[in-house]
Design an enzyme around this catalytic site. Structure first.
Site, PDB file in Angstrom:
ATOM      1  N   GLU A  38       0.860  -1.197   0.000  1.00 14.42           N
ATOM      2  CA  GLU A  38       0.000   0.000   0.000  1.00 14.42           C
ATOM      3  C   GLU A  38       0.899   1.251   0.000  1.00 14.42           C
ATOM      4  OE1 GLU A  38      -2.127   0.027   3.708  1.00 14.42           O
ATOM      5  OE2 GLU A  38      -3.475   1.669   3.139  1.00 14.42           O
ATOM      6  N   LYS A 109      -9.419   2.163  -1.814  1.00  5.59           N
ATOM      7  CA  LYS A 109      -9.686   1.520  -0.521  1.00  5.59           C
ATOM      8  C   LYS A 109     -11.062   1.918   0.032  1.00  5.59           C
ATOM      9  CE  LYS A 109      -7.179   0.748   3.853  1.00  5.59           C
ATOM     10  NZ  LYS A 109      -5.914   1.097   4.555  1.00  5.59           N
ATOM     11  N   CYS A 142      -5.104  -3.426   2.512  1.00  2.92           N
ATOM     12  CA  CYS A 142      -4.846  -3.489   3.945  1.00  2.92           C
ATOM     13  C   CYS A 142      -6.097  -3.741   4.782  1.00  2.92           C
ATOM     14  CB  CYS A 142      -4.082  -2.240   4.391  1.00  2.92           C
ATOM     15  SG  CYS A 142      -3.101  -2.569   5.885  1.00  2.92           S
TER      16      CYS A 142
HETATM   17  C1  ACM Z   1      -4.008  -0.066   7.198  1.00  2.00           C
HETATM   18  O1  ACM Z   1      -5.133  -0.266   6.719  1.00  2.00           O
HETATM   19  N1  ACM Z   1      -3.034   0.458   6.482  1.00  2.00           N
HETATM   20  C2  ACM Z   1      -3.706  -0.430   8.582  1.00  2.00           C
END
Ligand code: ACM
Length: 262
Positions: A38, A109, A142
């Site tokens: 990420e 995300k 993530c």
């Molecule tokens: C995260 O979602 N980078 C902890």
């Protein structure tokens, strides 16, 4: 096909240095699909939305995407990498999926973690699955792992591999991915980073231990907790098409979705 992960130790804001680090780690290793962490080139802890915008780019022609495209051309492979995507006045914690012929797809995300809520807009596109010939691939980022609906949706949409660029700060995900893969019979590649970012009064450390997990929840490879690393595993993505549990049960066929309504 060969599925690869690069586990990095980026320096916040040092885009060129972080690119050089990725290139050095890739070295002469060969994979059909690489998954990078990420926010792989920018670093994680932007000071807020304004700094996220400063470090953002538009797709498909932003500088990080161009650099990644050149890597894919040179190495005849596909790559998925986390970056900050800007569109209009929106800014996303995103991922780009690129191959030798250019951009294949993108993801933004959906489940923002902690202070990310103050730095990014929440993702607004579906959990798409992309067919690149050797495999059908879905993307999550993530903290999305914490919501089992994400991998379920990607699996129901035909995904064989879930690419999972990450900057994990807690130690739970790597173990949970075993269950996520087992309950969906898919492969997953969680590409994490290591190191610590000290920005203003905050210090955030990342947990390494990137993992590649198989369709029965087998841990196929795992990386160091405190060192950069490269993972490579030879997989048969069609194993993810086998959802049979026994002659009477099937991972999807035995679902009773009508009982899951709230
Ligand atoms: C995260 O979602 N980078 C902890």
């Amino acid at each position: 096909m060969i599925l690869g992960i690069v586990q990095t130790d980026p320096v916040f804001g040092d885009i060129i240095g972080n690119q050089i680090q990725v290139e050095r780690l890739l070295g002469n290793h060969k994979a059909d699909l690489w998954v990078l962490p990420e926010l792989a080139l920018t670093g994680y802890e932007t000071r807020g939305r304004a700094e996220s915008l400063e470090l953002s780019e538009e797709l498909p022609h932003g500088p990080s995407a161009k650099w990644l495209h050149q890597l894919c051309r040179d190495r005849n492979c596909h790559m998925i990498m986390g970056l900050i995507e800007r569109e209009g006045d929106k800014v996303y914690n995103g991922s780009v999926f690129i191959g030798p012929d250019g951009m294949v797809g993108r993801y933004r995300k959906v489940h923002l973690f902690d202070k990310e809520v103050t730095r990014f807009d929440p993702g607004d596109i579906p959990f798409n699955v992309y067919d690149i010939g050797v495999a059908r691939v879905g993307i999550m980022i993530c903290f999305d792992w914490r919501f089992p609906e994400v991998m379920r949706t990607l699996a129901l949409r035909g995904g064989q591999i879930v690419a999972h660029p990450s900057n994990l700060v807690l130690p739970y995900c790597q173990a949970a991915m075993v269950t996520r893969c087992f309950e969906n019979n898919v492969f997953a590649a969680t590409a994490n980073r290591i190191g610590t970012e000290e920005r203003d009064d905050r210090s955030v450390s990342f947990t390494g231990r990137s993992v590649i997990v198989g369709t029965q929840g087998e841990l196929l490879a795992s990386a160091a907790v405190d060192a950069t690393d490269v993972l490579l595993v030879d997989i048969d993505p069609t194993r993810a098409d086998i959802k049979t549990i026994n002659p009477y049960n099937d991972t999807f066929g035995t679902r009773r979705a009508e009982f899951y309504e709230i």
